[in-house]
Design a protein around this motif. Structure first.
Motif, PDB file in Angstrom:
ATOM      1  N   TYR A   1       9.659   2.857   4.616  1.00 43.24           N
ATOM      2  CA  TYR A   1      10.876   2.815   5.436  1.00 43.24           C
ATOM      3  C   TYR A   1      10.534   2.381   6.866  1.00 43.24           C
ATOM      4  CZ  TYR A   1      15.153   4.604   7.679  1.00 43.24           C
ATOM      5  OH  TYR A   1      16.315   4.736   8.400  1.00 43.24           O
ATOM      6  N   ARG A   2       9.543   3.010   7.458  1.00 39.81           N
ATOM      7  CA  ARG A   2       9.167   2.720   8.843  1.00 39.81           C
ATOM      8  C   ARG A   2       8.653   1.291   8.997  1.00 39.81           C
ATOM      9  NH1 ARG A   2       4.342   2.457  10.606  1.00 39.81           N
ATOM     10  NH2 ARG A   2       3.491   3.660   8.851  1.00 39.81           N
ATOM     11  N   ILE A   3       7.770   0.878   8.092  1.00 46.03           N
ATOM     12  CA  ILE A   3       7.175  -0.457   8.178  1.00 46.03           C
ATOM     13  C   ILE A   3       8.255  -1.535   8.052  1.00 46.03           C
ATOM     14  CG2 ILE A   3       5.597  -2.078   7.053  1.00 46.03           C
ATOM     15  CD1 ILE A   3       4.025   0.490   6.124  1.00 46.03           C
ATOM     16  N   SER A   4       9.212  -1.302   7.156  1.00 50.77           N
ATOM     17  CA  SER A   4      10.294  -2.268   6.978  1.00 50.77           C
ATOM     18  C   SER A   4      11.119  -2.422   8.240  1.00 50.77           C
ATOM     19  CB  SER A   4      11.192  -1.833   5.815  1.00 50.77           C
ATOM     20  OG  SER A   4      12.253  -2.737   5.640  1.00 50.77           O
ATOM     21  N   LYS A   5      11.459  -1.323   8.886  1.00 50.60           N
ATOM     22  CA  LYS A   5      12.229  -1.385  10.132  1.00 50.60           C
ATOM     23  C   LYS A   5      11.471  -2.152  11.209  1.00 50.60           C
ATOM     24  CE  LYS A   5      15.479   2.478   9.988  1.00 50.60           C
ATOM     25  NZ  LYS A   5      16.633   1.627  10.337  1.00 50.60           N
ATOM     26  N   GLU A   6      10.162  -1.880  11.318  1.00 56.11           N
ATOM     27  CA  GLU A   6       9.354  -2.569  12.323  1.00 56.11           C
ATOM     28  C   GLU A   6       9.320  -4.076  12.053  1.00 56.11           C
ATOM     29  OE1 GLU A   6       5.603  -0.613  12.048  1.00 56.11           O
ATOM     30  OE2 GLU A   6       6.265   1.186  13.135  1.00 56.11           O
TER      31      GLU A   6
ATOM     32  N   GLN B   1       0.827  -1.207   0.000  1.00 56.07           N
ATOM     33  CA  GLN B   1       0.000   0.000   0.000  1.00 56.07           C
ATOM     34  C   GLN B   1       0.862   1.258   0.000  1.00 56.07           C
ATOM     35  OE1 GLN B   1      -2.425  -0.704   3.469  1.00 56.07           O
ATOM     36  NE2 GLN B   1      -3.913  -1.949   2.361  1.00 56.07           N
ATOM     37  N   ALA B   2       1.953   1.228   0.774  1.00 52.98           N
ATOM     38  CA  ALA B   2       2.857   2.383   0.821  1.00 52.98           C
ATOM     39  C   ALA B   2       3.534   2.602  -0.529  1.00 52.98           C
ATOM     40  CB  ALA B   2       3.898   2.189   1.919  1.00 52.98           C
ATOM     41  N   LEU B   3       3.967   1.518  -1.181  1.00 56.17           N
ATOM     42  CA  LEU B   3       4.608   1.640  -2.485  1.00 56.17           C
ATOM     43  C   LEU B   3       3.607   2.112  -3.543  1.00 56.17           C
ATOM     44  CD1 LEU B   3       6.841  -1.583  -2.549  1.00 56.17           C
ATOM     45  CD2 LEU B   3       7.591   0.774  -2.181  1.00 56.17           C
TER      46      LEU B   3
END
Length: 222
Positions: free
Chosen positions: A197-202, A186-188
């Motif tokens: 970026y944030r979702i990937s880190k989490e 959805q972000a992409l």
């Protein structure tokens, strides 16, 4: 085909077959790899088997013990955490960048995977979900513009892939990765790089936590 080329071709074929079995945990850490048995099973001579085993040793997937021969290597928890540390540094940045460079065609390719994943999730078809999750990761890599980042992230994912079947023995963990993929897509799709970026880190933090809880010492070594 010349004799040398034929030998290299056979060796590569044996290497790829054994590597696939190790990465998919059909051959488990600690399993012995006997040249004669492998040669008989694959209907080749022992020479390409020996060469394939040397290549797998260079990959860190097998270990050669004196008088014991080759054994599938155990997974190092500390090494895996180191790989996740590098992934933590690279993947969020890669996804953030991808959000601004991805084409409509790229979005369509990801949407196709996500649609299949959603259907598999509705059916609780976990083997298909795992296959599609791997396909998602590989597709993300192919869509990156940075060739060096592609190479490094691909190497990291390949080395971490052995953990997937183990972690997914807890079916609840499918939901964690599934939700991550849906959110990143959805972000992409909306070109929201900061959110990707944030979702990937989490997600990577969560996977590290799952890894640290592993206690199957047949699979893992410190």
């Amino acid at each position: 085909m010349g004799m040398d080329k034929l030998k290299r071709s056979l060796s590569k074929s044996v290497y790829l077959q054994l590597k696939d079995k190790i990465l998919n945990n059909e051959l488990l850490p600690g399993d012995r790899l006997v040249e004669m048995n492998i040669a008989k099973e694959l209907e080749v001579s022992r020479t390409p088997v020996r060469e394939a085993l040397r290549e797998l040793e260079a990959d860190g997937l097998v270990v050669n013990f004196p008088r014991k021969g080759y054994i599938v290597s155990k997974i190092s928890v500390s090494e895996s955490l180191n790989l996740y540390e590098v992934r933590f540094a690279l993947e969020p940045r890669a996804l953030e960048s991808l959000a601004s460079t991805i084409t409509d065609e790229g979005i369509a390719e990801l949407r196709s995977i996500v649609s299949q994943l959603e259907e598999a999730n509705k059916r609780s078809d976990y083997p298909m979900m795992e296959l599609l999750m791997v396909e998602w990761n590989r597709k993300i890599i192919t869509l990156l513009d940075n060739s060096v980042m592609k190479e490094v992230i691909s190497m990291i994912n390949n080395r971490l892939y052995r953990l997937a079947n183990y972690i997914f023995r807890d079916l609840d963990n499918f939901a964690i990765v599934y939700n991550f993929i849906i959110q990143v897509f959805q972000a992409l799709e909306e070109r929201r790089g900061k959110d990707a970026y944030r979702i990937s880190k989490e997600n990577i933090n969560t996977l590290c936590h799952l890894l640290e809880k592993q206690t199957d010492y047949r699979m893992f070594r410190k």
